[in-house]
Design a protein around this motif. Sequence first.
Motif, mmCIF file in Angstrom:
data_model
loop_
_atom_site.group_PDB
_atom_site.id
_atom_site.type_symbol
_atom_site.label_atom_id
_atom_site.label_comp_id
_atom_site.label_asym_id
_atom_site.label_seq_id
_atom_site.Cartn_x
_atom_site.Cartn_y
_atom_site.Cartn_z
ATOM 1 N N ARG A 19 -3.388 5.294 -3.019
ATOM 2 C CA ARG A 19 -2.707 4.300 -2.178
ATOM 3 C C ARG A 19 -3.699 3.273 -1.635
ATOM 4 O O ARG A 19 -3.388 2.072 -1.593
ATOM 5 N N GLU A 57 -3.405 -0.737 -2.165
ATOM 6 C CA GLU A 57 -3.321 -1.672 -1.038
ATOM 7 C C GLU A 57 -4.452 -2.697 -1.085
ATOM 8 O O GLU A 57 -4.248 -3.871 -0.741
ATOM 9 N N ARG A 114 -3.835 -6.808 -1.397
ATOM 10 C CA ARG A 114 -4.187 -7.589 -0.214
ATOM 11 C C ARG A 114 -4.256 -9.078 -0.556
ATOM 12 O O ARG A 114 -4.865 -9.480 -1.531
ATOM 13 N N GLU A 159 4.951 -6.058 -1.692
ATOM 14 C CA GLU A 159 4.966 -4.977 -0.716
ATOM 15 C C GLU A 159 5.105 -3.645 -1.446
ATOM 16 O O GLU A 159 5.995 -3.469 -2.283
#
Length: 409
Positions: A328, A332, A336, A341
């Motif tokens: 994860r 992420e 960024r 999402e």
Amino acid sequence: MRILHTSDWHLGRTLYGRRRYEEFEAFLDWMAENIEQRGVEALLIAGDVFDTTTPSNRAQELYYRFLCRVAASECRHVVIVAGNHDSPSFLNAPRELLRVLNVHVIGSVPEDPGEEVLILRSLEGAPEMIVCAVPYLRDREVRAAEAGETPDDKVRKLIEGIQQHYRAVAKQAEQQRRDLGADLPIVAMGHLFTAGGQTLEGDGVRELYVGSLAHVSARSFPESFDYLALGHLHVPQEVGGSETMRYSGSPLPMGFGEARQQKSLCQVDFQGTTASVSLIEIPRFQQLERVRGDWDSVAARLNELASQDSQAWLEVHYEGTEILGDLRERLEDLLRGTRMELLRVQNHQVLEGMLQQLQEGEELGQLSLEEVFERCLLAHEVPEEQRPELRQTYAEVLKSLHEDDLQAE
């Protein structure tokens, strides 16, 4: 006469904790515009208006605002039946007030089947169409339980009860047509699972008639129905290969399994009692993207989407052989600065490790959330001294998620 058939809005539904009110509002605005532009004269909503029996204030606001907008248009009638997700009493509560707006609501099965038969009239008062508005039929409403009956007896009685109910309603409609002395089309509505119905993984469709789904066939419905508008299944489809027996499907993808499915509404035009059906494609108001593969292929796809300035909600299935305990965090970092999402991550390496630890006869779904976490700690050989802090953090996350659900608008 032109009608529009829709169902399974599931207003208020979330996707892995993400609220979707903007999508629902965009869809309802789009549909209201189409009703006005296409000259739709009657809108049929075949159940599951809401996702729960206690819809949020925001979901109710969207519902009533839409009904008021349609009532102010050239559309003369709206007919709504309850689905298995809906509360019959909640839908029925404002029915007398809504009737003033020519919004007809059948939330529960009345004692008299004739109350499910509606005559839709023109502005001049002339009858134009008969609608058999049958809500979701619960087991107790179509079958009397008896001591000593076998599972096969229950299934048989259930199917017979469904058939008898539709026959009773059809008989009332046919009598009404004879009394009116006009060759009016008869349209039926329902919310159930028919034989051969197509579903998709993760679409949230609940089985309504356990053990008997494959037996509610197209032959269960009277031949006097000129069009059958069904709800419950989220995939747009015909019933038994019939052009005039249809599920409209859900207007929004209910899960990532429906991400690439083209959603639609059914526009039905009548010449006398002959129905002509055309599908109106619904635009995607929020892109959903399911990404699968090893790390290199997942990263490549996410970079491709980023280069397109995608705003997709993502579900990532990591299927590589390398164990990535920080999956994860890697995802992420990769996302960024983008407008995407990340809603769900499934690490199949961890999942396989979990499954290997299951005891004989044990299923993953039988484990509690805490038990699953403990298996994960074992699978990753987390040192014993680190586990208390991780357990505390995990408990705080679960508590936060539970509180978010309770505070949902």
